[in-house]
Design a protein around this motif. Sequence first.
Motif, PDB file in Angstrom:
ATOM      1  N   ALA A 129      43.727  49.579   0.298  1.00  8.95           N
ATOM      2  CA  ALA A 129      43.617  49.122  -1.112  1.00  8.95           C
ATOM      3  C   ALA A 129      44.939  48.219  -1.356  1.00  8.95           C
ATOM      4  N   VAL A 130      44.677  47.722  -2.357  1.00  6.52           N
ATOM      5  CA  VAL A 130      45.775  46.600  -2.881  1.00  6.52           C
ATOM      6  C   VAL A 130      47.206  46.994  -2.691  1.00  6.52           C
ATOM      7  N   GLN A 131      47.482  48.337  -3.339  1.00  6.89           N
ATOM      8  CA  GLN A 131      48.980  48.796  -3.468  1.00  6.89           C
ATOM      9  C   GLN A 131      49.259  49.033  -1.815  1.00  6.89           C
ATOM     10  N   GLY A 132      48.325  49.499  -1.164  1.00  4.15           N
ATOM     11  CA  GLY A 132      48.827  49.787   0.368  1.00  4.15           C
ATOM     12  C   GLY A 132      49.120  48.654   1.028  1.00  4.15           C
ATOM     13  N   ILE A 133      48.039  47.673   0.745  1.00  7.97           N
ATOM     14  CA  ILE A 133      48.268  46.186   1.608  1.00  7.97           C
ATOM     15  C   ILE A 133      49.679  45.601   1.287  1.00  7.97           C
TER      16      ILE A 133
END
Length: 350
Positions: free
Chosen positions: A161-165
């Motif tokens: 997801a965005v945070q992980g990316i």
Amino acid sequence: MRYFNTNYIISILFISLLTLPHCYAVIEDVLDVLRLSKEIVSSIAGTWNLVEQTPLTNDIDLPFLKRKEKKILLKITEVQRRIDLTENQMKNTASWTIESIKEHMKDNTKLDLAIHELMDLMNRISAQSKMLRHYTEHRDELEQVTLETTATWIVSPNIGAVQGILNRIHLLVSGSSDLKYFGKNSLLEMLVEQLEEAKNSICSTKQSPQQMMYQLYNVLSLTELKGYAMMQFSWMLLKTYGKGNFSKEAEIMKNQFNERTNKTQELLKRVMERADRSVWRCDPNHHVAGETYEEITRLLQGYIENEVDLNADGTCMENCAAYQYTESHGCFKGEKKFCSRQEKCNGKLL
């Protein structure tokens, strides 16, 4: 190969500029990104003030919810359009920079793999941002559950997801302190070293290594900004739908955003101080006069003129002081004088 020195250092900050020693110029693209970042962070904070008015209950009046949802979605569209506008303005330069880096990093497998991974991660953020924008532009045709599911995925702690990316991009660019004993693992540090080694073969980039570094940073800053805006607006939507408060989550995310930004800026400052400011230009395979080079001929010439030819009256009564700025008015007695043996000066005589 010809050599030019740009003779300036570019410094970059998120909200205010870091002053580097001997800083002679700041690139306009950098200022655009800084202004945009500051304005969007401020805009998001203002939108949160609106969202805070939403009661924490599942029994929300539908017209009230729809009005609040519409305002948030309109703000998402506005923010994304502003990011896209800035991105499009610097798209050609940024694309050229990344392609140039890829072209000259082929011999460094570790760096080549890191750059390809970075591009893949940035493309994922862009794809997610485009999908959210597509949804906001067709908000009147979508079910609430579609937006709710999308927002939930964007703020998910999942590594994909965005945070992980964004966390992966930060580790890739800045390196991990846990791996410092394994040598340099920061993409920026590896890149500046590789550019230094390859400085005699990067003339086709038409940029100095320092310029390439800040162009890359511009792209990274916009990617970070896209992700930050998506996550903040997703928390807003989920709160509007009565799924929770999420104020603390949004605050933690903002702190992480600031922490990543500050660390990257500090690293960039160190790297920029080391990066070469020299610009090399490649010589063409075949030189063509007027296209690849210009010739200056007869730059200095000896020229002798009789006084009688220096005035319209054809007189010979003055001294040199009277002819500090004049021109040739003819050739007295033609071939008998030396004026007929030299090409006439059609300009001014000083």
